[in-house]
Design a protein around this motif. Sequence first.
Motif, PDB file in Angstrom:
ATOM      1  N   GLU A 175      15.116 -12.166 -94.590  1.00 51.37           N
ATOM      2  CA  GLU A 175      16.277 -11.417 -95.079  1.00 51.37           C
ATOM      3  C   GLU A 175      16.351 -11.567 -96.593  1.00 51.37           C
ATOM      4  OE1 GLU A 175      21.121 -11.057 -94.648  1.00 51.37           O
ATOM      5  OE2 GLU A 175      20.083 -12.660 -93.595  1.00 51.37           O
ATOM      6  N   ILE A 176      16.449 -10.447 -97.282  1.00 51.06           N
ATOM      7  CA  ILE A 176      16.630 -10.466 -98.734  1.00 51.06           C
ATOM      8  C   ILE A 176      18.125 -10.652 -98.961  1.00 51.06           C
ATOM      9  CG2 ILE A 176      16.310  -9.193-100.896  1.00 51.06           C
ATOM     10  CD1 ILE A 176      14.210  -7.495 -99.169  1.00 51.06           C
ATOM     11  N   THR A 177      18.518 -11.833 -99.431  1.00 49.69           N
ATOM     12  CA  THR A 177      19.938 -12.150 -99.546  1.00 49.69           C
ATOM     13  C   THR A 177      20.487 -11.970-100.949  1.00 49.69           C
ATOM     14  OG1 THR A 177      19.378 -14.490 -99.829  1.00 49.69           O
ATOM     15  CG2 THR A 177      19.943 -13.754 -97.595  1.00 49.69           C
ATOM     16  N   LYS A 178      19.609 -11.968-101.947  1.00 48.09           N
ATOM     17  CA  LYS A 178      20.093 -11.783-103.317  1.00 48.09           C
ATOM     18  C   LYS A 178      19.029 -11.119-104.162  1.00 48.09           C
ATOM     19  CE  LYS A 178      23.130 -14.231-106.175  1.00 48.09           C
ATOM     20  NZ  LYS A 178      23.702 -15.484-106.585  1.00 48.09           N
ATOM     21  N   MET A 179      19.459 -10.137-104.913  1.00 48.45           N
ATOM     22  CA  MET A 179      18.601  -9.440-105.854  1.00 48.45           C
ATOM     23  C   MET A 179      19.559  -8.950-106.941  1.00 48.45           C
ATOM     24  SD  MET A 179      16.022  -6.241-105.072  1.00 48.45           S
ATOM     25  CE  MET A 179      17.269  -5.405-104.120  1.00 48.45           C
ATOM     26  N   SER A 180      19.670  -9.725-108.015  1.00 51.10           N
ATOM     27  CA  SER A 180      20.692  -9.377-108.996  1.00 51.10           C
ATOM     28  C   SER A 180      20.204  -9.535-110.427  1.00 51.10           C
ATOM     29  CB  SER A 180      21.940 -10.235-108.784  1.00 51.10           C
ATOM     30  OG  SER A 180      21.673 -11.587-109.091  1.00 51.10           O
TER      31      SER A 180
END
Length: 189
Positions: A108-113
Amino acid sequence: MLNKKLLLTLSLSTLLLAGCSTTHYISVTPQADVKGKSLTNERVINVTTSTKLTNSIGFIKTSINERADIFTTNDVKQSVKDSVLAGLRELGFTPEQGVMPAADLQIEITKMSYTTTVETLKTVATLEFELKTTLAAKGQTYKANYGSEKVREYGTMPYQQSVQDDMNSLASQTVNRLLSDPNIIILLK
């Protein structure tokens, strides 16, 4: 004549203070960079990816009032899956071959910021990319989180290509952490 120069100076100053707004469209495609090994798997390896994130990564606001919203243009779930599968093959695994039931690797990609703060005459950007994984294999379940963070400083608005390169470098580091986890390797062998 003096009024024209004053008016021109005020107009240019107003434009500069108002800043400009743009949009950066980037493609996030991590690249697996693992040393080739001759590992083998007994079971099929099923890799799935998911995310609750949107295609908005964040925005850049510089010290001179420039602004750019950042959006992804590709399916990041698919690019992460492709990168992990390429890395597994580089390690010697053959994910599509083996006996059933499959080893199930859920990512799961949980953060991309991409967030910025302004400090005096510079803009400080903080980039983050995180994955949460669950691997069910050999009657065991292994859960782990992998994350990477990068801090960049700018005087003016960074180019779209620079933002894309930085985000891809960060995503690649995170995928490589997953592929280098000895617990993942042991359960997939």
